[in-house]
Write an enzyme that holds these catalytic residues in place. Structure first.
Site, PDB file in Angstrom:
ATOM      1  N   ARG A   1      35.284  15.114 -14.465  1.00 44.06           N
ATOM      2  CA  ARG A   1      36.078  15.085 -15.679  1.00 44.06           C
ATOM      3  C   ARG A   1      35.892  13.793 -16.461  1.00 44.06           C
ATOM      4  NH1 ARG A   1      40.319  19.064 -14.415  1.00 44.06           N
ATOM      5  NH2 ARG A   1      41.859  19.209 -16.058  1.00 44.06           N
TER       6      ARG A   1
ATOM      7  N   ARG B   1      51.076  30.505 -20.891  1.00 39.04           N
ATOM      8  CA  ARG B   1      51.006  30.293 -19.449  1.00 39.04           C
ATOM      9  C   ARG B   1      52.249  29.546 -18.955  1.00 39.04           C
ATOM     10  NH1 ARG B   1      45.933  27.087 -17.088  1.00 39.04           N
ATOM     11  NH2 ARG B   1      47.157  25.256 -17.604  1.00 39.04           N
TER      12      ARG B   1
ATOM     13  N   LYS C   1      39.006  28.509 -17.646  1.00 37.71           N
ATOM     14  CA  LYS C   1      38.110  28.085 -16.557  1.00 37.71           C
ATOM     15  C   LYS C   1      38.535  28.629 -15.201  1.00 37.71           C
ATOM     16  CE  LYS C   1      38.716  23.640 -16.918  1.00 37.71           C
ATOM     17  NZ  LYS C   1      39.649  23.556 -18.033  1.00 37.71           N
TER      18      LYS C   1
ATOM     19  N   ARG D   1      54.185  26.009 -14.948  1.00 39.56           N
ATOM     20  CA  ARG D   1      53.495  24.795 -14.476  1.00 39.56           C
ATOM     21  C   ARG D   1      54.119  23.556 -15.096  1.00 39.56           C
ATOM     22  NH1 ARG D   1      46.941  24.730 -14.403  1.00 39.56           N
ATOM     23  NH2 ARG D   1      47.276  22.643 -15.241  1.00 39.56           N
TER      24      ARG D   1
ATOM     25  N   ARG E   1      46.866  16.481 -22.805  1.00 39.58           N
ATOM     26  CA  ARG E   1      45.736  16.922 -21.968  1.00 39.58           C
ATOM     27  C   ARG E   1      44.518  17.268 -22.826  1.00 39.58           C
ATOM     28  NH1 ARG E   1      48.758  21.417 -19.359  1.00 39.58           N
ATOM     29  NH2 ARG E   1      46.786  22.137 -18.507  1.00 39.58           N
TER      30      ARG E   1
END
Ligand code: AMP
Length: 187
Positions: free
Chosen positions: A89, A128, A14, A134, A145
């Site tokens: 969300r 990632r 996204k 992160r 998540r």
């Protein structure tokens, strides 16, 4: 047609696609996750409030998130359009967004639903994690998540489908290819 949402599970791409599409359409890409991360980095009150939710892979409370989005959408650069990435969300946020947009006298033109299968998502997020470090990209939080997405965010698709504005896009393949698919979906 220049007020857009992009919805999809974590790892679907996204953020990457939102920036490219927004640039093409000359509108701002507004990512609630990015705004939170910037606030955490700068150690603002908002950042301190949001951090523990983000690090555990849970949603930041609506009371915090909704005000932040309302303020961001009131900024001048969003007057002629925007691409919202990561908001709404949950169902309560859809209602809040409806109310914000009603106050602005505008409507969402399209909801871009970016899809990919779960194994691919986990793999991309682990990659990632290795690249960007992160704090919420470790395997346990990633799985959480994905679960939060399924439980809280996926139901939004039916809601927007009823309004006839959803376009589903296959998020697999290389980045340029996916961007082309999205641009086609916006024609
Ligand atoms: P993202 O960058 O969109 O993956 O978001 C990273 C994290 O920020 C999420 O896991 C949530 O903790 C938080 N977050 C981002 N957008 C929202 C939202 N609309 N509502 C609540 N929490 C959010």
């Amino acid at each position: 047609m220049n007020r857009l949402l992009i919805i999809g599970p974590p790892g679907a791409g996204k953020g990457t696609q939102a920036v490219r599409i927004a640039e093409k359409l000359n509108i701002p890409a507004i990512s609630t996750g990015d705004i939170f991360r910037k606030n955490i980095k700068e150690e603002t009150e908002l950042g301190k409030e949001a951090k523990r939710y983000i690090d555990s892979g849970n949603l930041v409370p609506d009371s915090v998130t909704n005000n932040m989005v309302r303020a961001r959408l009131a900024e001048e650069d969003a007057a002629n359009g925007f691409l919202l990435d990561g908001y709404p969300r949950n169902v309560a946020q859809v209602q809040e967004l409806d109310s914000i947009l009603e106050d602005m006298g505008v409507e969402i033109g399209r909801v871009l639903l970016l899809v990919a299968d779960n194994d691919e998502l986990v793999q991309r997020l682990l990659n990632r994690a290795a690249e960007q470090g992160r704090s919420d990209d470790n395997e346990e939080v990633i799985r959480h998540r994905l679960k939060v997405y399924e439980e809280e965010t996926a139901p939004l698709v039916a809601l927007y489908t009823e309004r006839g504005i959803v376009k589903e896009i296959n998020g697999l393949g290389d980045i340029d290819e996916v961007t082309e698919r999205i641009l086609d979906a916006l024609k």
